[in-house]
Design an enzyme around this catalytic site. Structure first.
Site, PDB file in Angstrom:
ATOM      1  N   LYS A 142     -40.195  14.459  36.466  1.00 47.50           N
ATOM      2  CA  LYS A 142     -38.948  13.933  37.049  1.00 47.50           C
ATOM      3  C   LYS A 142     -37.945  15.059  37.312  1.00 47.50           C
ATOM      4  CE  LYS A 142     -38.189  11.204  33.479  1.00 47.50           C
ATOM      5  NZ  LYS A 142     -39.348  11.564  32.635  1.00 47.50           N
ATOM      6  N   ARG A 148     -32.892   3.781  30.686  1.00 49.32           N
ATOM      7  CA  ARG A 148     -34.134   3.878  29.926  1.00 49.32           C
ATOM      8  C   ARG A 148     -34.368   2.648  29.062  1.00 49.32           C
ATOM      9  NH1 ARG A 148     -34.712   9.609  29.605  1.00 49.32           N
ATOM     10  NH2 ARG A 148     -36.290  10.336  28.199  1.00 49.32           N
ATOM     11  N   ARG A 187     -44.958  23.136  28.398  1.00 47.30           N
ATOM     12  CA  ARG A 187     -43.645  23.405  29.003  1.00 47.30           C
ATOM     13  C   ARG A 187     -42.894  24.473  28.210  1.00 47.30           C
ATOM     14  NH1 ARG A 187     -39.774  18.506  30.251  1.00 47.30           N
ATOM     15  NH2 ARG A 187     -40.183  18.033  28.064  1.00 47.30           N
ATOM     16  N   ARG A 237     -39.009  23.189  23.933  1.00 47.70           N
ATOM     17  CA  ARG A 237     -38.070  22.145  23.519  1.00 47.70           C
ATOM     18  C   ARG A 237     -38.538  21.585  22.183  1.00 47.70           C
ATOM     19  NH1 ARG A 237     -36.886  18.075  28.539  1.00 47.70           N
ATOM     20  NH2 ARG A 237     -37.174  16.526  26.892  1.00 47.70           N
ATOM     21  N   ARG A 287     -42.235  10.025  21.504  1.00 53.24           N
ATOM     22  CA  ARG A 287     -41.623   9.758  22.808  1.00 53.24           C
ATOM     23  C   ARG A 287     -42.488   8.816  23.639  1.00 53.24           C
ATOM     24  NH1 ARG A 287     -41.070  15.581  24.749  1.00 53.24           N
ATOM     25  NH2 ARG A 287     -40.069  14.789  26.636  1.00 53.24           N
TER      26      ARG A 287
HETATM   27  P1  AP5 Z   1     -40.561  18.078  33.841  1.00 55.83           P
HETATM   28  O1  AP5 Z   1     -40.162  18.090  35.261  1.00 55.83           O
HETATM   29  O2  AP5 Z   1     -39.732  18.802  32.870  1.00 55.83           O
HETATM   30  O3  AP5 Z   1     -40.817  16.536  33.375  1.00 55.83           O
HETATM   31  P2  AP5 Z   1     -39.804  15.366  33.086  1.00 55.83           P
HETATM   32  O4  AP5 Z   1     -40.378  14.121  33.659  1.00 55.83           O
HETATM   33  O5  AP5 Z   1     -38.422  15.743  33.485  1.00 55.83           O
HETATM   34  O6  AP5 Z   1     -39.990  15.269  31.502  1.00 55.83           O
HETATM   35  P3  AP5 Z   1     -38.937  15.213  30.329  1.00 55.83           P
HETATM   36  O7  AP5 Z   1     -39.722  15.530  29.089  1.00 55.83           O
HETATM   37  O8  AP5 Z   1     -37.715  16.011  30.614  1.00 55.83           O
HETATM   38  O9  AP5 Z   1     -38.574  13.707  30.322  1.00 55.83           O
HETATM   39  P4  AP5 Z   1     -38.049  12.927  29.167  1.00 55.83           P
HETATM   40  O10 AP5 Z   1     -37.744  11.680  29.874  1.00 55.83           O
HETATM   41  O11 AP5 Z   1     -38.899  12.784  27.979  1.00 55.83           O
HETATM   42  O12 AP5 Z   1     -36.842  13.827  28.591  1.00 55.83           O
HETATM   43  P5  AP5 Z   1     -35.302  13.814  28.899  1.00 55.83           P
HETATM   44  O13 AP5 Z   1     -34.835  15.197  28.981  1.00 55.83           O
HETATM   45  O14 AP5 Z   1     -34.986  12.880  29.978  1.00 55.83           O
HETATM   46  O15 AP5 Z   1     -42.087  18.609  33.764  1.00 55.83           O
HETATM   47  C1  AP5 Z   1     -42.779  18.704  32.539  1.00 55.83           C
HETATM   48  C2  AP5 Z   1     -43.681  19.955  32.559  1.00 55.83           C
HETATM   49  O16 AP5 Z   1     -44.705  19.776  33.559  1.00 55.83           O
HETATM   50  C3  AP5 Z   1     -42.961  21.254  32.951  1.00 55.83           C
HETATM   51  O17 AP5 Z   1     -43.533  22.308  32.232  1.00 55.83           O
HETATM   52  C4  AP5 Z   1     -43.254  21.422  34.448  1.00 55.83           C
HETATM   53  O18 AP5 Z   1     -43.259  22.783  34.851  1.00 55.83           O
HETATM   54  C5  AP5 Z   1     -44.632  20.785  34.568  1.00 55.83           C
HETATM   55  N1  AP5 Z   1     -44.833  20.084  35.832  1.00 55.83           N
HETATM   56  C6  AP5 Z   1     -43.932  19.280  36.466  1.00 55.83           C
HETATM   57  N2  AP5 Z   1     -44.482  18.753  37.586  1.00 55.83           N
HETATM   58  C7  AP5 Z   1     -45.756  19.221  37.645  1.00 55.83           C
HETATM   59  C8  AP5 Z   1     -46.834  19.038  38.560  1.00 55.83           C
HETATM   60  N3  AP5 Z   1     -46.689  18.249  39.637  1.00 55.83           N
HETATM   61  N4  AP5 Z   1     -48.007  19.675  38.306  1.00 55.83           N
HETATM   62  C9  AP5 Z   1     -48.155  20.463  37.208  1.00 55.83           C
HETATM   63  N5  AP5 Z   1     -47.175  20.700  36.296  1.00 55.83           N
HETATM   64  C10 AP5 Z   1     -45.984  20.070  36.523  1.00 55.83           C
HETATM   65  O19 AP5 Z   1     -34.742  13.150  27.539  1.00 55.83           O
HETATM   66  C11 AP5 Z   1     -34.781  13.840  26.320  1.00 55.83           C
HETATM   67  C12 AP5 Z   1     -34.208  12.981  25.209  1.00 55.83           C
HETATM   68  O20 AP5 Z   1     -32.820  12.713  25.470  1.00 55.83           O
HETATM   69  C13 AP5 Z   1     -34.834  11.606  25.007  1.00 55.83           C
HETATM   70  O21 AP5 Z   1     -36.003  11.653  24.223  1.00 55.83           O
HETATM   71  C14 AP5 Z   1     -33.685  10.851  24.315  1.00 55.83           C
HETATM   72  O22 AP5 Z   1     -33.578  11.217  22.977  1.00 55.83           O
HETATM   73  C15 AP5 Z   1     -32.477  11.400  25.049  1.00 55.83           C
HETATM   74  N6  AP5 Z   1     -32.171  10.603  26.253  1.00 55.83           N
HETATM   75  C16 AP5 Z   1     -32.217  11.024  27.547  1.00 55.83           C
HETATM   76  N7  AP5 Z   1     -31.884  10.024  28.383  1.00 55.83           N
HETATM   77  C17 AP5 Z   1     -31.610   8.949  27.607  1.00 55.83           C
HETATM   78  C18 AP5 Z   1     -31.229   7.612  27.877  1.00 55.83           C
HETATM   79  N8  AP5 Z   1     -31.076   7.175  29.142  1.00 55.83           N
HETATM   80  N9  AP5 Z   1     -31.042   6.781  26.832  1.00 55.83           N
HETATM   81  C19 AP5 Z   1     -31.181   7.190  25.558  1.00 55.83           C
HETATM   82  N10 AP5 Z   1     -31.564   8.439  25.225  1.00 55.83           N
HETATM   83  C20 AP5 Z   1     -31.780   9.318  26.237  1.00 55.83           C
HETATM   84 ZN    ZN Z   2     -36.609  16.098  32.382  1.00 58.05          ZN
END
Ligand code: AP5
Ligand code: ZN
Length: 211
Positions: free
Chosen positions: A13, A88, A122, A155, A166
């Site tokens: 994402k 979420r 990552r 991370r 997660r």
């Molecule tokens: P990346 O683009 O970083 O993936 P992502 O979908 O953004 O994954 P996240 O882990 O950031 O999502 P998440 O939802 O768990 O975490 P968030 O930060 O939102 O890509 C991942 C890896 O793959 C990278 O190494 C990249 O280079 C590689 N890659 C990408 N695309 C690729 C492709 N096409 N091919 C090959 N490799 C690829 O949330 C973190 C925490 O914050 C949550 O756990 C929670 O505690 C809190 N939080 C955030 N939002 C909320 C909410 N709305 N409500 C409550 N708590 C929340």
């Molecule tokens: Zn992300």
């Protein structure tokens, strides 16, 4: 263009949001990034949410909704925005309706095997905010950010135990949103398995029907 990026952790994402932000000139609002920024700056919010993020649990709805509401009150969102990782929970989705509207929900679809592979490989640069992957998107020099020269880190929530949690949290609390937005007719599935360039192409096609 007002967009929601929905999908499991590690689906790409954030990676695709950066491309959409550049191509469409709309801000990328990642709740995860906002929480990590607060943690890095040791603000009261950061102190409150650090343990929650590290374990992979969700921050309470009231806190998250308040943060997004404030962000969406700024003038730079007039031309649209990408909400990455918000809502979420169905509670967050209901709350969002009261202060913002959405044109499309992109649901990034990826197998659990690939999710684990992407998350465990990552590496991130804290200062520049750049995201790498040891295999799929490595820096020119191992362990060093191309842009800022700082050392890359993992991370805390990309450790195996937190990844498992997660995935559980996603299945229980976030996956129901697929049905929620499908019923509203705003959901479109995006195959997140090919290269970032190819995934971006799929997103562009889905969005071309909008503008
Ligand atoms: P990346 O683009 O970083 O993936 P992502 O979908 O953004 O994954 P996240 O882990 O950031 O999502 P998440 O939802 O768990 O975490 P968030 O930060 O939102 O890509 C991942 C890896 O793959 C990278 O190494 C990249 O280079 C590689 N890659 C990408 N695309 C690729 C492709 N096409 N091919 C090959 N490799 C690829 O949330 C973190 C925490 O914050 C949550 O756990 C929670 O505690 C809190 N939080 C955030 N939002 C909320 C909410 N709305 N409500 C409550 N708590 C929340
Ligand atoms: Zn992300």
């Amino acid at each position: 263009m007002r967009l929601i990026f929905l999908g499991p952790p590690g689906a790409g994402k954030g990676t695709i949001a950066v491309k959409v932000k550049e191509a469409y000139q709309i801000p990328h609002i990642s709740t995860g990034d906002l929480f990590r920024e607060a943690i890095a700056n040791q603000t009261p919010l950061g102190k409150k949410v650090k343990a929650i993020l590290d374990s992979g649990e969700l921050v309470p709805d009231e806190v998250t909704v308040e943060m997004v509401k404030e962000r969406l009150s700024r003038p730079d969102v007039k031309g649209g925005y990408i909400l990455d990782g918000f809502p979420r929970t169905t509670g967050q989705a209901d709350a969002l309706k009261a202060f913002a509207s959405v044109d499309k929900v992109l649901n990034f679809v990826l197998s659990e095997e690939k999710i684990v592979e992407r998350l465990s490989g990552r590496r991130i640069a804290k200062k520049s905010g750049r995201v790498y992957h040891i295999q799929y998107n490595p820096p020119a020099k191992e362990g060093i950010c191309d842009e800022s020269g700082e050392p890359l880190i993992q991370r805390p929530d990309d450790k195996p135990e937190a990844i498992k949690n997660r995935l559980r949290v996603y299945a229980k609390q976030t996956a129901p949103l697929i049905d929620y937005y499908q019923k509203e007719g705003s959901l479109v599935d995006i195959d997140a398995s090919p290269s970032p360039e190819e995934v971006f192409e799929l997103v562009r096609k889905a969005l071309s029907k909008l503008s």
